[in-house]
Design a protein around this motif. Structure first.
Motif, PDB file in Angstrom:
ATOM      1  N   ALA A  82     -47.471-112.716  17.038  1.00 40.62           N
ATOM      2  CA  ALA A  82     -47.485-113.689  18.137  1.00 40.62           C
ATOM      3  C   ALA A  82     -48.204-113.124  19.355  1.00 40.62           C
ATOM      4  N   ARG A  83     -48.001-111.848  19.623  1.00 33.91           N
ATOM      5  CA  ARG A  83     -48.650-111.247  20.795  1.00 33.91           C
ATOM      6  C   ARG A  83     -50.169-111.216  20.623  1.00 33.91           C
ATOM      7  N   TRP A  84     -50.621-110.993  19.383  1.00 34.18           N
ATOM      8  CA  TRP A  84     -52.069-110.984  19.151  1.00 34.18           C
ATOM      9  C   TRP A  84     -52.658-112.371  19.379  1.00 34.18           C
ATOM     10  N   LEU A  85     -51.917-113.401  19.035  1.00 34.46           N
ATOM     11  CA  LEU A  85     -52.389-114.761  19.303  1.00 34.46           C
ATOM     12  C   LEU A  85     -52.462-115.023  20.801  1.00 34.46           C
ATOM     13  N   ASP A  86     -51.456-114.509  21.551  1.00 33.60           N
ATOM     14  CA  ASP A  86     -51.483-114.668  23.012  1.00 33.60           C
ATOM     15  C   ASP A  86     -52.677-113.931  23.606  1.00 33.60           C
ATOM     16  N   ARG A  87     -52.960-112.754  23.077  1.00 34.57           N
ATOM     17  CA  ARG A  87     -54.115-112.007  23.578  1.00 34.57           C
ATOM     18  C   ARG A  87     -55.411-112.751  23.277  1.00 34.57           C
ATOM     19  N   THR A  93     -60.560-115.424  30.000  1.00 34.74           N
ATOM     20  CA  THR A  93     -60.422-114.801  31.324  1.00 34.74           C
ATOM     21  C   THR A  93     -60.328-113.286  31.230  1.00 34.74           C
ATOM     22  N   ARG A  94     -60.290-112.757  30.000  1.00 30.85           N
ATOM     23  CA  ARG A  94     -60.122-111.325  29.755  1.00 30.85           C
ATOM     24  C   ARG A  94     -58.801-110.804  30.332  1.00 30.85           C
ATOM     25  N   ASN A  95     -57.829-111.698  30.427  1.00 29.19           N
ATOM     26  CA  ASN A  95     -56.476-111.289  30.812  1.00 29.19           C
ATOM     27  C   ASN A  95     -55.630-111.269  29.542  1.00 29.19           C
ATOM     28  N   PHE A  96     -55.484-110.080  28.964  1.00 31.26           N
ATOM     29  CA  PHE A  96     -54.738-109.936  27.718  1.00 31.26           C
ATOM     30  C   PHE A  96     -53.266-109.622  27.974  1.00 31.26           C
ATOM     31  N   ALA A  97     -52.852-109.689  29.226  1.00 39.78           N
ATOM     32  CA  ALA A  97     -51.474-109.358  29.599  1.00 39.78           C
ATOM     33  C   ALA A  97     -50.730-110.556  30.165  1.00 39.78           C
ATOM     34  N   GLY A  98     -51.282-111.758  30.010  1.00 37.00           N
ATOM     35  CA  GLY A  98     -50.619-112.951  30.516  1.00 37.00           C
ATOM     36  C   GLY A  98     -49.328-113.257  29.770  1.00 37.00           C
ATOM     37  N   HIS A 122     -44.605-107.975  42.368  1.00 33.69           N
ATOM     38  CA  HIS A 122     -44.496-106.520  42.370  1.00 33.69           C
ATOM     39  C   HIS A 122     -44.933-105.935  41.033  1.00 33.69           C
ATOM     40  N   PHE A 123     -45.842-104.995  41.115  1.00 38.07           N
ATOM     41  CA  PHE A 123     -46.408-104.235  40.003  1.00 38.07           C
ATOM     42  C   PHE A 123     -47.514-105.034  39.299  1.00 38.07           C
ATOM     43  N   GLY A 124     -48.578-104.310  38.949  1.00 36.12           N
ATOM     44  CA  GLY A 124     -49.765-104.939  38.405  1.00 36.12           C
ATOM     45  C   GLY A 124     -49.545-105.654  37.099  1.00 36.12           C
ATOM     46  N   HIS A 125     -48.726-105.093  36.200  1.00 38.96           N
ATOM     47  CA  HIS A 125     -48.537-105.735  34.897  1.00 38.96           C
ATOM     48  C   HIS A 125     -47.794-107.058  35.030  1.00 38.96           C
ATOM     49  N   VAL A 126     -46.876-107.160  36.000  1.00 39.58           N
ATOM     50  CA  VAL A 126     -46.178-108.430  36.216  1.00 39.58           C
ATOM     51  C   VAL A 126     -47.128-109.436  36.847  1.00 39.58           C
ATOM     52  N   ALA A 127     -47.995-108.978  37.740  1.00 45.99           N
ATOM     53  CA  ALA A 127     -48.965-109.876  38.371  1.00 45.99           C
ATOM     54  C   ALA A 127     -49.900-110.485  37.328  1.00 45.99           C
ATOM     55  N   LEU A 128     -50.356-109.684  36.382  1.00 47.99           N
ATOM     56  CA  LEU A 128     -51.200-110.221  35.321  1.00 47.99           C
ATOM     57  C   LEU A 128     -50.423-111.222  34.461  1.00 47.99           C
ATOM     58  N   ARG A 129     -49.142-110.976  34.298  1.00 46.24           N
ATOM     59  CA  ARG A 129     -48.310-111.859  33.475  1.00 46.24           C
ATOM     60  C   ARG A 129     -48.195-113.258  34.078  1.00 46.24           C
ATOM     61  N   VAL A 130     -48.065-113.329  35.402  1.00 42.05           N
ATOM     62  CA  VAL A 130     -47.871-114.638  36.046  1.00 42.05           C
ATOM     63  C   VAL A 130     -49.160-115.200  36.638  1.00 42.05           C
ATOM     64  N   TRP A 158     -55.130-102.335  27.065  1.00 45.26           N
ATOM     65  CA  TRP A 158     -55.023-103.775  27.297  1.00 45.26           C
ATOM     66  C   TRP A 158     -54.724-104.065  28.765  1.00 45.26           C
ATOM     67  N   TYR A 159     -53.832-103.274  29.326  1.00 44.46           N
ATOM     68  CA  TYR A 159     -53.530-103.441  30.760  1.00 44.46           C
ATOM     69  C   TYR A 159     -54.745-103.076  31.600  1.00 44.46           C
ATOM     70  N   ARG A 160     -55.391-101.965  31.274  1.00 42.32           N
ATOM     71  CA  ARG A 160     -56.542-101.504  32.062  1.00 42.32           C
ATOM     72  C   ARG A 160     -57.670-102.524  32.018  1.00 42.32           C
ATOM     73  N   TRP A 161     -58.015-102.987  30.827  1.00 42.01           N
ATOM     74  CA  TRP A 161     -59.098-103.976  30.709  1.00 42.01           C
ATOM     75  C   TRP A 161     -58.755-105.241  31.499  1.00 42.01           C
ATOM     76  N   SER A 162     -57.511-105.674  31.362  1.00 45.34           N
ATOM     77  CA  SER A 162     -57.107-106.928  32.018  1.00 45.34           C
ATOM     78  C   SER A 162     -57.116-106.791  33.533  1.00 45.34           C
ATOM     79  N   LEU A 163     -56.626-105.663  34.034  1.00 42.30           N
ATOM     80  CA  LEU A 163     -56.537-105.489  35.474  1.00 42.30           C
ATOM     81  C   LEU A 163     -57.905-105.454  36.125  1.00 42.30           C
ATOM     82  N   TRP A 164     -58.793-104.627  35.593  1.00 45.97           N
ATOM     83  CA  TRP A 164     -60.108-104.518  36.244  1.00 45.97           C
ATOM     84  C   TRP A 164     -60.911-105.809  36.097  1.00 45.97           C
TER      85      TRP A 164
END
Length: 407
Positions: A82-87, A93-98, A122-130, A158-164
């Motif tokens: 399921a996570r691979w489908l979400d990615r 948008t190249r956001n693989f952490a949504g 708060h925190f980059g990974h949560v920001a990408l999530r929302v 995945w986090y690094r690619w998505s954040l930048w």
């Protein structure tokens, strides 16, 4: 060179206009190690905050003055196909952490009901999530970086690619150290959207209580998670070396973590177990009292396992209590501690230098007092929580005004 937070001027609003509604989004809320989050929320006056989180910490010791909505779940990536489908869905948008689809729909439904005017995440990974939720609704999102999210977490590709790739999609970014600001600028975030605002501490709550020289052994204290990158093993090694050279002192360790039993064994091996007390996690009020009863604060932070110190909240609390600080040159610590004026800095892993610094302060109460007084003055001027929250509100209000087209 130590760098203080730059001032920010919030946009004023007519007194009759209601405060903009703010979502404060975090994976967890109420953890002892993240007391700064509750302080931020409680100090807000220009915004109407409500917390949205996945977990509320059961050990929360002090009240929060706003609603808290708990989504449930972990707020982390789900394993499996399921996570691979979400990615795959994040490829445009190249956001693989949504957020996964079901979670995204739940957030969208909640946001449509509550209609926030802005999100502070708060925190980059949560920001990408929302971020997909904020973009769907046209709500400005300000990401608040802290420490691991701009250091250790970047080891996850995945986090690094998505954040930048998505950095410029955030309306603004708040960071807590000058080294973080430089990193964000290097990766293309416009300078006028990067704001250096350390979390700060409520300095009026951390009042010093000077001890008279000769009033028993010198009391050293360290506060932080018992993990490798906080360096508690190096702190104990330096302390033991100073004791071996004749220092009469005790060491209080406040915090919990996976290294607890290893650290107990180190104290036994180095024959300082009778001088070292492990207090584990303590509520904020207890920490304040322990700082007031201490003489010197220690923190041997390390660039270990990809981690780097953001803003040392415990250092700021100790400095507000007029304790001299002995710490390492690591991340944002160099923004806080001015060597020779508010404390003493040593190189990472240099336990002999840290031991020398301990001996110097143990033997010189006048130097302890001078460094401690200067540290408190600097913390009151540059790192008081009330001033930091006003600056943070200014960033958020500006983000709201920019989306509304207000000049």
């Amino acid at each position: 060179m130590a760098i203080a937070a730059r001032p920010h001027t919030p946009i004023t609003r007519p007194s009759r206009e209601p405060a903009p509604a703010l979502w404060v989004v975090a994976r967890r809320f109420g953890a002892v190690s993240e007391v700064w989050m509750r302080r931020q929320v409680n100090a807000m006056s220009a915004l109407d905050p409500r917390v949205v989180c996945w977990e509320r910490h059961p050990g929360e010791s002090e009240p929060v003055r706003c609603p808290v909505h708990v989504l449930g779940g972990s707020g982390r990536d789900d394993p499996g196909a399921a996570r691979w489908l979400d990615r795959l869905g994040g490829l445009p948008t190249r956001n693989f952490a949504g957020a996964p689809r079901a979670e995204r729909e739940a957030l969208l439904n909640l946001a449509r009901r509550e209609r926030p005017d802005a999100m502070l995440v708060h925190f980059g990974h949560v920001a990408l999530r929302v971020l997909p939720v904020a973009q769907t609704l046209g709500v400005p999102l300000v990401v608040h970086f802290h420490g691991l999210d701009l250091s250790q977490s970047l080891r996850n590709r995945w986090y690094r690619w998505s954040l930048w790739a998505n950095l410029r999609r955030f309306d603004a970014a708040v960071c807590v150290g000058s080294h973080q600001r430089r990193l964000l600028l290097e990766h293309g975030m416009p300078a006028d959207r990067v704001h250096l605002i350390p979390c700060g501490v409520p300095t009026s709550e951390f009042l010093p209580t000077p001890r008279e020289p000769g009033d028993g052994p010198v009391r050293f204290i360290t506060v932080g998670r018992l993990v490798e990158w906080k360096g508690p093993h190096r702190t104990i090694e330096a302390f033991a070396n100073a004791v071996e050279r004749g220092m009469d002192a005790t060491l209080d360790l406040v915090g919990d973590g996976p290294m607890l039993e290893e650290l107990r064994e180190i104290t036994r091996r180095l024959r300082v177990a009778q001088r070292v007390v492990f207090h584990r996690d303590q509520p904020p009020r207890a920490v304040r009292e322990m700082l007031r009863a201490s003489d010197v604060f220690l923190l041997h932070s390390l660039n270990a396992q990809g981690a780097s110190e953001g803003f040392g909240v415990a250092i700021a609390e100790a400095a507000a209590s007029a304790l001299p600080v002995i710490a390492t040159r690591c991340g944002g610590i160099e923004d806080q501690v001015i060597h020779g004026r508010t404390g003493l800095l040593v190189d990472q892993h240099d336990t002999r230098a840290m031991s020398d610094a301990m001996l110097a302060l143990a033997r010189d109460p006048d130097l302890r007092r001078a460094l401690g007084d200067a540290g408190r003055a600097r913390t009151v001027e540059h790192f008081d929580a009330t001033n930091q929250v006003r600056a943070l509100e200014g960033v958020l209000l500006n983000a709201v005004a920019a989306r509304r087209g207000v000049a």
